[in-house]
Design a protein around this motif. Structure first.
Motif, PDB file in Angstrom:
ATOM      1  N   VAL A   1      38.403  40.210  45.397  1.00  0.00           N
ATOM      2  CA  VAL A   1      39.138  39.248  46.449  1.00  0.00           C
ATOM      3  C   VAL A   1      38.425  38.114  46.217  1.00  0.00           C
ATOM      4  N   VAL A   2      39.376  36.871  46.027  1.00  0.00           N
ATOM      5  CA  VAL A   2      38.901  35.715  45.475  1.00  0.00           C
ATOM      6  C   VAL A   2      39.443  34.496  46.454  1.00  0.00           C
ATOM      7  N   ASP A   3      38.701  33.290  46.350  1.00  0.00           N
ATOM      8  CA  ASP A   3      39.410  32.232  47.077  1.00  0.00           C
ATOM      9  C   ASP A   3      40.348  31.470  46.168  1.00  0.00           C
TER      10      ASP A   3
ATOM     11  N   GLY B   1      43.114  35.454  60.093  1.00  0.00           N
ATOM     12  CA  GLY B   1      43.964  34.149  59.528  1.00  0.00           C
ATOM     13  C   GLY B   1      43.382  33.406  58.341  1.00  0.00           C
ATOM     14  N   THR B   2      42.410  33.610  57.811  1.00  0.00           N
ATOM     15  CA  THR B   2      41.886  33.066  56.550  1.00  0.00           C
ATOM     16  C   THR B   2      42.816  33.561  55.410  1.00  0.00           C
ATOM     17  N   ALA B   3      43.162  32.632  54.707  1.00  0.00           N
ATOM     18  CA  ALA B   3      44.005  32.903  53.278  1.00  0.00           C
ATOM     19  C   ALA B   3      42.999  33.164  52.080  1.00  0.00           C
ATOM     20  N   VAL B   4      43.351  34.231  51.440  1.00  0.00           N
ATOM     21  CA  VAL B   4      42.576  34.753  50.238  1.00  0.00           C
ATOM     22  C   VAL B   4      43.530  34.916  49.165  1.00  0.00           C
ATOM     23  N   PHE B   5      43.051  35.696  48.034  1.00  0.00           N
ATOM     24  CA  PHE B   5      43.896  36.111  47.045  1.00  0.00           C
ATOM     25  C   PHE B   5      43.146  37.384  46.553  1.00  0.00           C
TER      26      PHE B   5
END
Length: 368
Positions: free
Chosen positions: A305-307, A342-346
């Motif tokens: 999981v990355v930003d 709600g935080t967006a991650v990738f």
């Protein structure tokens, strides 16, 4: 070399055309027909699972309740007879040996059900904690079979199952995380209203010799209600949707309960219990979150999981394309700075970044 083990229901699974897989040294049915069909049957009607690979331990004696308060993280002495409680067996260092369910059958009589792959570790840990206690802990796993009936039709099916009789608690009065004694064909049967699917259901503990007859009777009663045999693949996607941890994925000796969202399970105000002095996670330790994505490509265990900059935030522990919700879901341990809902991650899915959002667990809740 570890001996391959089979449950008492092996012949039934083979007759039903099951595909098998190794699970904790056991050959278990992974599916009978279709993972999706079995999953949907549990959500919409009912599924029957063989979970006889699970381990069972009796805990009896005048000090049984006090012993469990010391040996486990929860306050088991507060349970009333007929109730069940989810708890954790911790190491001295505060990590998780296993997650278990404890049933209080009488004032000084308890039953612990643990994961199959941790049977030896649980037996050793429980035995090591009996010193000075008037308590007898016995591994009775080989004497029993365990059958789960899960889904909205589960209670109706069991009320119509021929041979189940002498029930100590009327069906409607059996609440979630409780148990009742009964008989099947005149022999002892424990009805536990527990499960690992997110649906209503029961887990039936019966002598190994009676497993085939009980399996057949439940299937016969459930035929008109849409029951299907279900394997480990469906069980895994069901528990993932329900946000339930799996040992070796979301739980381990390196994970502290609070990291896995299980701080509520630990009775930190108890005077003493194994692991108490080390149960708090280190500052900044990664925490378990739910992740929801769009499309059809699901992140799997071990994927990063990355930003937005590609900086690693953590790692997926379980993931799948949710059969019920229709989009990818996952559980992952990530840095607490990115764990807010709600935080967006990738998700790094084989080199492709898939947008995802941190979401609350569970992903799915059944309608009451």
């Amino acid at each position: 070399m570890t001996e391959t083990r089979y449950t008492p229901l092996r012949a039934r699974h083979e007759a039903l055309g099951a595909s098998f897989t190794d699970f904790g040294g056991w050959q278990m049915p992974v599916r009978y027909t279709s993972d999706l069909a079995e999953h949907h049957a549990v959500r919409q009607a009912a599924g029957i699972f063989d979970i006889s690979h699970m381990a069972e331990f009796t805990v009896r004696g005048a000090d049984a309740a006090a012993y469990l308060d010391y040996a486990l993280a929860g306050r088991l002495s507060a349970m009333t007879v007929g109730k069940a409680k989810y708890s954790l067996l911790l190491t001295d260092g505060g990590g998780i040996v296993d997650d278990v369910i404890v049933y209080r059958l009488a004032d000084d009589d308890f039953l612990i059900i643990s994961n199959a792959g941790n049977r030896d570790a649980v037996r050793e840990a429980l035995a090591a904690r009996t010193e000075g206690m008037d308590v007898d802990v016995v591994d009775v796993s080989d004497a029993y079979a365990l059958i789960a009936v899960q889904g909205p039709a589960a209670e109706r099916i069991l009320t119509e199952t021929a041979g189940i009789d002498e029930i100590s608690v009327p069906w409607p009065a059996q609440k979630y995380y409780s148990s009742a004694s009964a008989t099947f064909a005149g022999k002892p049967l424990l009805l536990a209203r527990t499960g690992y699917t997110g649906e209503d259901g029961f887990e039936l503990l019966v002598a190994a010799a009676d497993a085939e007859a009980l399996w057949d009777a439940v299937l016969a009663a459930g035929e008109k209600h849409g029951i299907v045999p279900a394997g480990l693949a469906a069980r895994d996607t069901l528990r993932l949707e329900a946000g339930m941890p799996l040992y070796g994925h979301e739980l381990s000796r390196e994970i502290r309960p609070a990291q896995a969202g299980l701080g509520r399970v630990v009775a930190v105000d108890k005077e003493r219990f194994v692991g108490k002095d080390a149960v708090a996670p280190a500052e900044g330790a990664r925490v378990l979150v739910g992740l929801a994505a769009e499309g059809r490509r699901a992140g799997r265990a071990g994927y990063a999981v990355v930003d937005a900059d590609g900086t690693a935030l953590g790692e997926i522990t379980s993931g799948a394309l949710s059969p019920t919700l229709g989009h990818p879901i996952a559980m992952a341990f990530i840095d607490p700075s990115s764990a807010q809902e709600g935080t967006a991650v990738f998700l790094d899915v084989r080199g492709t970044r898939i947008p995802a959002t941190v979401t609350a667990l569970p992903f799915y809740r059944r309608k009451k």
